[in-house]
Every structure is written in C-alpha cells, then in structure tokens.
Write a protein that holds these residues in place. Structure first.
Motif, short mmCIF file in Angstrom:
data_model
loop_
_atom_site.label_atom_id
_atom_site.label_comp_id
_atom_site.label_asym_id
_atom_site.label_seq_id
_atom_site.Cartn_x
_atom_site.Cartn_y
_atom_site.Cartn_z
N PHE A 269 0.50 -1.30 -0.01
CA PHE A 269 0.13 0.13 -0.10
C PHE A 269 1.02 1.04 -0.29
CE2 PHE A 269 -1.79 -3.01 2.20
CZ PHE A 269 -3.16 -3.54 1.56
N PRO A 270 1.45 2.12 -1.08
CA PRO A 270 2.64 2.70 -1.00
C PRO A 270 1.84 3.67 -1.13
CG PRO A 270 2.08 1.87 -3.48
CD PRO A 270 1.22 0.92 -2.28
N SER A 271 1.12 4.41 -0.90
CA SER A 271 0.02 5.45 -0.72
C SER A 271 -0.64 5.66 0.72
CB SER A 271 -1.34 5.71 -0.67
OG SER A 271 -2.04 4.56 -0.49
N GLU A 272 0.65 4.82 1.45
CA GLU A 272 0.47 4.88 3.02
C GLU A 272 1.88 5.25 3.49
OE1 GLU A 272 -0.67 1.88 5.25
OE2 GLU A 272 -2.75 1.64 4.46
N ARG A 273 2.77 5.31 2.81
CA ARG A 273 4.28 5.73 3.24
C ARG A 273 3.97 6.85 3.06
NH1 ARG A 273 9.19 2.13 -0.56
NH2 ARG A 273 9.96 2.79 0.92
N LYS A 274 4.60 7.37 4.28
CA LYS A 274 5.19 9.26 4.05
C LYS A 274 6.62 9.49 4.37
CE LYS A 274 0.32 9.99 5.57
NZ LYS A 274 -1.08 10.45 6.77
N GLY A 275 7.19 10.23 3.83
CA GLY A 275 8.45 10.18 4.47
C GLY A 275 8.17 12.29 4.99
N PRO A 276 9.63 12.42 5.19
CA PRO A 276 9.44 13.92 5.86
C PRO A 276 8.39 15.23 4.55
CG PRO A 276 11.76 13.23 5.99
CD PRO A 276 10.79 11.41 5.15
N ASP A 277 7.99 16.02 6.08
CA ASP A 277 7.49 16.92 5.07
C ASP A 277 8.35 18.00 5.15
OD1 ASP A 277 5.75 18.28 4.39
OD2 ASP A 277 4.78 19.36 5.92
N TYR A 278 9.12 17.83 3.84
CA TYR A 278 10.14 19.11 3.54
C TYR A 278 9.69 20.25 3.00
CZ TYR A 278 13.59 14.83 3.10
OH TYR A 278 14.49 13.89 3.47
N ALA A 279 8.23 20.11 3.06
CA ALA A 279 7.89 22.15 2.28
C ALA A 279 7.87 22.74 3.45
CB ALA A 279 7.01 21.25 1.09
N GLY A 280 6.82 21.46 4.09
CA GLY A 280 6.49 21.96 5.69
C GLY A 280 7.61 22.73 6.60
N ILE A 281 9.13 21.93 6.47
CA ILE A 281 10.42 22.56 7.34
C ILE A 281 10.40 24.18 6.89
CG2 ILE A 281 12.41 21.80 8.11
CD1 ILE A 281 11.39 19.30 8.21
N VAL A 282 10.66 24.09 4.90
CA VAL A 282 11.23 24.96 4.56
C VAL A 282 10.12 26.11 4.52
CG1 VAL A 282 12.18 25.97 3.04
CG2 VAL A 282 12.57 23.55 2.71
N GLU A 283 8.74 25.81 4.73
CA GLU A 283 7.97 26.78 4.43
C GLU A 283 7.82 27.63 5.75
OE1 GLU A 283 4.22 25.23 2.95
OE2 GLU A 283 4.93 25.28 1.01
N SER A 284 8.20 26.34 6.92
CA SER A 284 7.99 27.12 8.41
C SER A 284 8.93 28.45 8.47
CB SER A 284 7.96 26.00 9.11
OG SER A 284 7.63 26.74 10.97
N GLU A 285 9.95 27.66 7.62
CA GLU A 285 11.24 28.77 7.96
C GLU A 285 11.27 29.64 8.11
OE1 GLU A 285 14.29 30.12 9.42
OE2 GLU A 285 13.51 28.02 10.19
N PHE A 286 10.68 29.82 6.28
CA PHE A 286 10.50 31.22 5.32
C PHE A 286 9.09 32.28 5.94
CE2 PHE A 286 13.05 29.85 2.09
CZ PHE A 286 14.70 30.10 2.59
N GLU A 287 8.45 31.15 6.28
CA GLU A 287 7.21 32.11 6.73
C GLU A 287 6.96 33.65 7.83
OE1 GLU A 287 2.82 31.82 10.13
OE2 GLU A 287 5.36 30.33 10.06
N SER A 288 8.10 33.92 8.12
CA SER A 288 8.10 35.63 8.71
C SER A 288 8.81 36.32 7.46
CB SER A 288 9.20 35.68 10.04
OG SER A 288 9.96 36.54 9.72
N PRO A 289 9.91 36.10 6.66
CA PRO A 289 10.23 36.67 5.63
C PRO A 289 9.42 36.82 4.57
CG PRO A 289 11.49 34.62 6.09
CD PRO A 289 10.68 35.17 7.26
N MET A 290 8.09 35.76 4.48
CA MET A 290 7.54 35.54 3.62
C MET A 290 6.29 36.96 4.21
SD MET A 290 6.24 34.61 0.69
CE MET A 290 6.43 33.17 0.25
N ASN A 291 5.93 36.68 4.99
CA ASN A 291 4.70 37.27 5.95
C ASN A 291 5.10 38.46 5.28
OD1 ASN A 291 2.93 35.40 6.65
ND2 ASN A 291 3.84 35.84 8.39
N ASP A 292 6.41 39.33 5.59
CA ASP A 292 7.03 40.79 5.78
C ASP A 292 6.86 40.82 4.91
OD1 ASP A 292 7.31 40.96 7.95
OD2 ASP A 292 9.57 40.26 7.90
N ALA A 293 7.16 40.35 2.82
CA ALA A 293 7.76 40.93 1.42
C ALA A 293 5.76 40.62 1.32
CB ALA A 293 7.31 40.11 0.94
#
Length: 206
Positions: free
Chosen positions: A60-84
């Motif tokens: 059941f490959p749909s159940e395989r989940k890896g790290p949420d890389y996009a979430g990690i990066v988006e969280s890091e850039f949240e403050s500068p993105m809000n400023d922009a």
C-alpha cells in the motif's frame, strides 16, 4: 580567481559569482547532479540492489510517508514571506517561493535528514544579527570558526567537501549565501559539522 575562502565565512568560498553568468544554466545542472550524489547512488545501487520486502508499505504505497520537507522550509520562510506580503514586494515574494520549492525538492530528492535540516535552520535563526556586522566582527567570527574546525579535528578534505556542497546549494538556491553569512552561522562549528556530514553522505570529496 581567488582560491582563498571569504574571510567572513568558513563554509562559503569567496569566489562564488555574485550574478549568474552566461554559463549559469549548465553550472546549475552540474550542481544539481552533485547535490543528488547521482554517481555515488548509481554505483551503490548496482553493487547492492534494493530488496523489496512484502510489507504493508510496499503493498500500500499510498500509506508511505516521508519527512515533510516543504513544511519544514515553508515554516522557516514564514516570517520573511509575511514581511514581503505586507510590503507587497512581488520580487521578494517570488524569490521566497522559488527558494522554498528549490530547497524542498533538493532535500527530498537527496533524502536529507529532516532533523539536520531543522537544526541548520535553528542555527541560522540563533545567529540572526540585530544589525549589520562590522568587518572586524566578521573576521573574529571567521577566526573562531577556523579554530573550532581545528579543535574538532575536521580535515582539510572534509572542509573542502563541505564547501563544495554549500557552493552547489547556493547555485541551486541563491538565498543560501545570505542566510549563512548574515549572522555568521556558516562559521558555527555545529553548522560546519552538519555540512561536512551531509556533503560526505551525498558523495562529495569521493
């Protein structure tokens, strides 16, 4: 070309181009290939073919989940993105979107350790300066970094591998240099050790 590293930064070579030259696309493609460690992975796959186990993840490959890389990066850039967004700075907004996509894809494709990524971002946040660092402060940061490298027993080969990795990451995402240089995070021995480990994992210096 100057072969010496920027005296303000242990990890970042000082001869990296400020603006993309005509041959940038080809250089970027080469950097992406090195960041993926493609040659090392292909050799390892040929020598040690992956074994397929009949477990639930394979069935059941749909159940395989890896790290949420996009979430990690988006969280890091949240403050500068809000400023922009508040400033309606379309150029900065697009730059941050591109950086998020590029970094997320790179980390995912290379299978980077999510905890290492989070630690690196944390070190960058901790190093954020209240103002612009003076040349004297930058030099002191560099000197402390090089002394820490020596004390930690990091070899010239390991440091060269880490610098090559960071340089390629900068080619793929031009925000890397600013993030590492702004507060001296690139001179922090913890960041240097993370870069060395990831560079070696990806096959740099082999």
């Amino acid at each position: 070309m100057n072969d010496q590293p920027d005296p303000a930064h242990v990890l970042f070579p000082g001869d990296a181009p400020k603006e993309p030259p005509a041959w940038f696309d080809a250089q970027k493609a080469g950097a992406e290939a090195r960041l993926m460690g493609s040659q090392k992975r292909e050799a390892e796959q040929q020598q040690h073919p992956a074994k397929v186990e009949p477990d639930a993840n394979v069935l059941f490959p749909s159940e395989r989940k890896g790290p949420d890389y996009a979430g990690i990066v988006e969280s890091e850039f949240e403050s500068p993105m809000n400023d922009a967004l508040l400033a309606k700075d379309e150029g900065r907004i697009e730059e941050l979107k591109e950086a998020t996509t590029a970094l997320s894809k790179n980390f995912a494709d290379a299978g980077s350790d999510a905890n290492d990524i989070k630690e690196a971002f944390q070190l960058i946040r901790e190093s954020a300066p209240l103002g612009t660092l003076t040349e004297e402060a930058r030099q002191r940061s560099f000197d402390r970094g090089m002394e820490a490298v020596k004390d930690a027993g990091i070899s010239d080969a390991d440091l060269s591998a880490a610098r090559a990795f960071i340089n390629d990451l900068q080619i793929v995402n031009p925000n890397v240099r600013h993030q590492l240089e702004a507060g001296g995070a690139g001179n922090d021995i913890r960041m240097i050790q993370l870069a060395v480990r990831e560079a070696r994992r990806r096959g740099y210096g082999k």
